[in-house]
Design a protein around this motif. Structure first.
Motif, PDB file in Angstrom:
ATOM      1  N   ILE A   1       0.110  -1.130   3.498  1.00 48.71           N
ATOM      2  CA  ILE A   1      -0.190   0.133   2.396  1.00 48.71           C
ATOM      3  C   ILE A   1      -0.032  -0.337   1.406  1.00 48.71           C
ATOM      4  CG2 ILE A   1       1.976   1.301   1.735  1.00 48.71           C
ATOM      5  CD1 ILE A   1       4.649   0.157   3.190  1.00 48.71           C
ATOM      6  N   LEU A   2      -1.129   1.438   1.122  1.00 48.13           N
ATOM      7  CA  LEU A   2      -2.134   1.753   0.134  1.00 48.13           C
ATOM      8  C   LEU A   2      -1.630   2.610  -0.441  1.00 48.13           C
ATOM      9  CD1 LEU A   2      -5.183   1.286   2.117  1.00 48.13           C
ATOM     10  CD2 LEU A   2      -4.756  -0.010   0.636  1.00 48.13           C
ATOM     11  N   ASP A   3      -0.431   2.193  -1.464  1.00 44.34           N
ATOM     12  CA  ASP A   3      -0.224   3.498  -2.883  1.00 44.34           C
ATOM     13  C   ASP A   3      -0.955   3.452  -3.657  1.00 44.34           C
ATOM     14  OD1 ASP A   3       1.643   4.941  -4.356  1.00 44.34           O
ATOM     15  OD2 ASP A   3       3.504   3.077  -5.442  1.00 44.34           O
ATOM     16  N   GLU A   4      -1.092   4.670  -3.180  1.00 45.95           N
ATOM     17  CA  GLU A   4      -3.150   4.996  -4.466  1.00 45.95           C
ATOM     18  C   GLU A   4      -3.533   4.044  -5.013  1.00 45.95           C
ATOM     19  OE1 GLU A   4      -1.303   8.665  -6.751  1.00 45.95           O
ATOM     20  OE2 GLU A   4       0.364   8.649  -5.691  1.00 45.95           O
ATOM     21  N   PRO A   5      -4.440   3.748  -4.318  1.00 47.27           N
ATOM     22  CA  PRO A   5      -5.530   2.298  -4.658  1.00 47.27           C
ATOM     23  C   PRO A   5      -6.339   2.563  -5.504  1.00 47.27           C
ATOM     24  CG  PRO A   5      -6.004   2.554  -2.434  1.00 47.27           C
ATOM     25  CD  PRO A   5      -3.968   3.963  -3.194  1.00 47.27           C
ATOM     26  N   THR A   6      -6.206   3.915  -5.843  1.00 48.48           N
ATOM     27  CA  THR A   6      -7.860   3.950  -6.882  1.00 48.48           C
ATOM     28  C   THR A   6      -7.350   4.758  -7.911  1.00 48.48           C
ATOM     29  OG1 THR A   6      -7.987   5.775  -5.609  1.00 48.48           O
ATOM     30  CG2 THR A   6      -8.732   3.916  -4.553  1.00 48.48           C
ATOM     31  N   THR A   7      -6.721   5.070  -8.161  1.00 50.15           N
ATOM     32  CA  THR A   7      -5.143   5.488  -9.228  1.00 50.15           C
ATOM     33  C   THR A   7      -5.444   4.991 -10.813  1.00 50.15           C
ATOM     34  OG1 THR A   7      -3.087   5.646  -8.438  1.00 50.15           O
ATOM     35  CG2 THR A   7      -3.932   7.228  -9.115  1.00 50.15           C
ATOM     36  N   ALA A   8      -5.782   3.717 -10.970  1.00 49.50           N
ATOM     37  CA  ALA A   8      -6.061   2.946 -11.629  1.00 49.50           C
ATOM     38  C   ALA A   8      -7.893   3.167 -11.790  1.00 49.50           C
ATOM     39  CB  ALA A   8      -5.291   1.610 -12.061  1.00 49.50           C
TER      40      ALA A   8
END
Lengths: 360, 358
Positions: free
Chosen positions: B203-210
C-alpha cells in the motif's frame, strides 16, 4: 560551511599567533575545554573575593587569640599566622589572589586553617569520593527509575496508574530535598524507630576499611542509603514528568507508526523506537541536575551527618576556613563543568544527529 | 508509455486470483461533536498483480481506508461494520479485522506492507538503515521460521538486493543514518524496506507528497520499474489523478467516505460516469488533446459528522435533482466491471462524450 572553507584554498597572510587562534576557534572540542577551564577560573576568582567579604575574618580572630591569650607580640603573631596559612597578610588582596592562583595551577590549594598543616587537596580527596558516590548513585537510580515509570505512565495514559504517578510526581517535585531529609529523620528515625539513624551516620562503620570486599560495599551502601533515598525521592518526580511528556510526543512520531506497520514486536518498539528517542532530551537535563544535586548535598549531608564534601564545606563555612571553602567550591565547580563536558561527548554517541565534526 | 499497465493486458480477467477483498467497510472517528463518518460502506477488491488507485480529495476517507487495511487506525477510530479479507499465496483466508495482536503483527509487512506519505520521519533517527532492515527481518523470520533464517549475512544480502532494486547505492545507504539521506532517498529506503519480506500487497499512501517534483518523478519511475520486476499487488492512494494514471490498472474514486466510481484506468480518464470524477478531470490540465478551460469543483467537501442528505455530492453537483437530495445512490453497474454511484450516470456520460468530441 566547513567543507566549503576546507575546499577553498584561502590565502592566509596572518602571522603565526592568529593562525593558531583560528585553528583553536575552529576546533570544537579544544574550544569546549578552554571554555570549561575558563568557567573554573571564573568561579575560583569569584569565590576567592566573595568568601573574603563574609563577616568574621578567621585570620584576625586567630591573631587576636595569639595576642590576647598567649601574649605574643602583634607583628610576631601576624608572621605566625602568615606562615601557617601560607598567605602574606601584608600583601594587598590582589597580590594574595595571584599567589593563590599561581599555587593552584600547580595543584597546591594551601592548607587548612582549622586542621593546621593539612593540605586542602588532601581534605578534598578524602571526602569527594563519598559525595560523588552517594550523589551519583542517587541520580542514576532516580534517572533510570523515573524514565521507566514515565514510559509506563505515557503508555497507560489516563489510567489510574498514570493519574497516580503523575500527581505524586508533581508533589515530590515540589518538595525541597532538605524537607524530605528532615521528614525521614523525624518520622522514620525518631518517631517510628524504623531506621537506626545513629548507626547510619558517617560514611563507614568503625573498623571497616575501604577494600573491594562485599562487606565494604554493603557497609558503604548502608551509610549512604539515607542521602541516596533523599536524592531519589526529590528528583524522581521531575524525571517521571519529563519522560512522560517526552514519551507522549514520541509516540505520535511517524517512525513509531511505521514500526508498528512493519510488524515489530511491541517491546522492541517501546525500547528502541519510543524509549531511546524519548530519553534523548532527558540526558541534557541529567547534566544540569548533577550541579543541583551536588549543591543540594551540602544540606543533605549535614542533616544525615554523612561525611562527604558537602558536610565538610558546611563545617568550613562555619569555621571560616577560607582555603578549605575555596578549595571545595573550586573542585565542585570543576567536577560539574567536566561532567557536562563528558556528557556532551557521550551525547554524540546517543544521538547520531549531533555527532560533531570539528564544528558546533 | 503514459498508461502502460492497461496495454500489458493487466485488465480484470475472471481467472485472476483475488488477494484482498474489502466488504462494506465502515470506519468512524469518535469526536466531541459526534462520529466522523470517514469510511461509509466501501466495497472493492484487489486482484493478483493488479494496481488499484484510491483517488479523492483530502478528507474523502482514502487514507483512513488505507490504514484500516493494516489496522493502524488511531485509538479514536472504530471499525463499525464490514470485513477485510486477505488471501495468502497458499489460498489461506486471513480475516484482518478479526486477528489478535500477535496474528496481526505477523500479518503486517509480511503479507501487506505500507509506505507512508511522511517520508522524512518514517525512519528511526537514532538507527542506521541497516538496523531497520535487521529489525524488520527479525520480527518476522524468527517467528515463522519458514521464510529462511535470520542469520546476519542473509538479512544483509536481502536488504542490499532490495536497496539495489530501488536504485540506491546499497553499501553506503546501509551504513547511513536517516538524517544523512535526502527525502527521496528515505522514501526509496521505505519502499525497499516494504519489499524486504516480499509481501503480496504493497500500500502506498501518497508516497510522493512530501517530495519535490523531480524526486516525485524518480519515485514513480522506481515503483513502475519494481512492478515490472516483481509481482505484487498494489494500492496506490493519491489525490493526483495523473500519478494514478501512470501506475494504476483500476481507479477507485472516493467521495465523503464512499466509493463513487470504480473503473478501468482508461475508462476513468476517457469515459467517466460520475460528475465528481468529471470534476476532478476538468480541474487538472491535460497534455494531450485540446486546451480546455480548467474548472475547479465548486464548494468544499462536506462535513463528515453532519453529512448532507441523499447523495453526498449533491450540493456541489450540476446534475443534482430532487431525487439526489432525497436518496443516496448505490454503486450502479454501468458496464463490465465498472460502477458509478450516480442516478444520472447516463446523462453525465453522454455530456462528457459530447464535450470531448466537440
Amino acid at each position: 560551511m566547513a567543507v566549503l572553507e576546507q575546499g577553498q584554498v584561502v590565502p592566509e597572510p596572518q602571522v603565526g599567533f592568529l593562525v593558531i587562534a583560528k585553528r583553536v576557534v575552529r576546533n570544537y572540542w579544544l574550544l569546549r575545554i578552554l571554555r570549561a577551564l575558563f568557567t573554573v577560573w571564573l568561579v575560583a576568582t569569584l569565590t576567592f573575593f566573595l568568601i573574603r567579604l563574609m563577616p568574621g575574618n578567621p585570620v584576625e580572630v586567630y591573631v587576636q587569640n595569639l595576642v590576647t591569650q598567649q601574649g605574643v607580640p602583634y607583628p610576631q603573631a601576624l608572621q605566625l599566622a602568615a606562615s601557617l596559612y601560607n598567605i602574606n597578610l601584608d600583601e594587598p588582596l590582589w597580590q594574595q589572589y595571584f599567589s593563590y592562583m599561581g599555587a593552584m595551577v600547580h595543584g597546591d590549594m594551601g592548607t587548612s586553617i582549622i586542621q593546621q598543616g593539612v593540605p586542602v587537596m588532601q581534605i578534598v580527596l578524602t571526602f569527594l569520593p563519598w559525595t560523588l558516590f552517594s550523589v551519583g548513585l542517587g541520580l542514576i537510580i532516580s534517572f533510570l527509575l523515573g524514565m521507566l515509570l514515565g514510559i509506563f505512565a505515557a503508555y497507560r495514559r489516563e489510567s489510574v496508574f498514570d493519574h497516580f504517578v503523575t500527581n505524586f510526581s508533581s508533589l515530590l517535585h515540589a518538595i525541597p530535598n532538605y524537607i524530605i531529609a528532615i521528614l525521614i529523620l523525624v518520622y522514620a528515625g525518631v518517631q517510628w524507630h524504623i531506621i537506626d539513624i545513629t548507626a547510619m551516620r558517617g560514611t563507614l562503620s568503625p573498623g571497616v576499611q575501604p577494600s573491594l570486599s562485599l562487606g565494604f560495599v554493603k557497609d558503604a551502601l548502608y551509610h549512604a542509603a539515607l542521602p541516596i533515598a533523599t536524592y531519589v525521592i526529590t528528583t524522581i518526580g521531575g524525571w517521571i514528568l519529563a519522560m512522560r511528556a517526552s514519551t507522549e510526543s514520541t509516540l505520535g512520531e511517524d517512525y513509531v507508526t511505521v514500526a508498528k506497520a512493519r510488524g515489530l514486536r511491541e517491546r522492541r518498539i517501546a525500547l528502541a523506537y519510543v524509549g531511546r528517542n524519548a530519553a534523548l532530551p532527558l540526558f541534557t537535563q541529567l547534566t544540569l541536575s548533577l550541579a543541583f544535586a551536588v549543591g543540594g548535598s551540602i544540606l543533605i549531608e549535614t542533616i544525615f551527618v554523612y561525611q562527604g564534601l558537602g558536610l565538610t564545606l558546611q563545617n568550613s563555612i562555619n569555621q571560616r576556613d577560607y582555603p578549605v571553602m575555596q578549595g571545595i567550591l573550586v573542585i565542585i565547580t570543576a567536577v560539574v563543568v567536566f561532567a557536562n563536558l563528558i556528557a556532551d561527548v557521550l551525547y554524540g554517541f546517543i544521538d547520531p544527529r549531533v555527532r560533531v565534526q570539528g564544528k558546533e | 508509455m503514459s498508461i502502460p499497465a492497461t496495454e500489458t493486458g493487466l485488465r480484470e480477467t475472471p481467472e485472476r486470483e483475488t488477494v484482498l477483498a474489502v466488504k462494506d467497510l465502515e470506519v468512524g472517528y469518535l469526536a466531541k461533536r459526534g462520529i466522523v463518518h470517514a469510511v461509509r460502506g466501501v466495497t472493492f477488491d484487489l486482484k493478483e498483480g493488479e494496481t488499484v488507485a484510491l483517488i479523492g480529495e483530502s478528507g474523502s476517507g482514502k487514507t483512513t481506508l488505507g490504514l484500516a487495511l493494516v489496522r493502524l487506525l488511531p485509538g479514536s477510530a472504530r471499525v463499525t461494520n464490514g470485513e477485510i479479507l486477505f488471501y495468502t499465496e497458499s489460498g489461506e483466508e486471513i480475516p484482518v479485522t478479526k486477528l489478535n495482536d500477535e496474528q496481526l503483527r505477523r500479518f503486517r509487512w509480511q503479507e501487506c506492507a505500507m509506505v507512508f506519505q511522511s517520508a522524512l520521519n518514517a525512519l528511526n533517527p537514532v538507527m542506521r538503515i541497516r538496523d531497520h532492515f535487521k529489525d524488520t527481518w527479525k520480527a518476522h523470520v524468527r517467528a515463522n521460521g519458514s521464510k529462511g533464517d535470520a542469520s546476519e549475512r542473509n538479512v544483509t544480502a536481502r536488504a542490499m538486493e532490495a536497496l539495489r532494486l530501488v536504485q540506491l547505492d546499497a553499501e553506503r545507504v546501509m551504513r547511513a543514518f536517516p538524517h544523512e539521506l535526502s527525502g527521496g532517498m528515505r522514501q526509496r529506503v521505505m519502499i525497499a524496506l516494504g519489499l524486504l519480506l516480499r509481501p503480496r500487497v504493497l500500500i502506498l499512501d501518497e508516497p510522493t507528497t512530501a517530495l519535490d517534483v523531480i524526486t516525485q518523478r524518480a519515485i514513480i519511475e522506481v515503483i513502475r520499474d519494481l512492478r515490472k520486476k516483481l509481482s505484487f499487488s498494489m494500492i496506490f492512494i493519491s489525490h493526483d489523478l495523473s500519478l494514478a494514471a501512470e501506475l494504476a490498472d483500476r481507479v477507485v474514486t472516493m467521495y465523503a467516505g464512499r466509493v463513487v466510481e470504480i473503473a478501468d484506468i482508461k475508462d476513468a480518464f476517457y469515459h467517466p460516469r460520475h460528475p465528481y470524477t468529471v470534476g476532478l478531470l476538468r480541474s487538472v490540465p491535460t497534455l494531450v488533446g485540446d486546451r480546455q478551460e480548467l474548472a475547479s469543483i465548486p464548494g468544499s467537501p462536506p462535513d463528515m459528522i453532519d453529512l448532507p442528505s441523499g447523495c453526498k455530492f449533491h450540493p456541489r453537483c450540476p446534475y443534482a435533482t430532487d431525487k439526489c437530495r432525497m436518496e443516496e445512490p448505490p454503486l450502479i453497474e454501468v458496464g463490465p466491471g465498472r460502477g458509478s454511484a450516480c442516478w444520472h450516470w447516463e446523462k453525465v456520460g453522454a455530456d462528457w462524450e459530447a464535450g470531448t468530441n466537440e
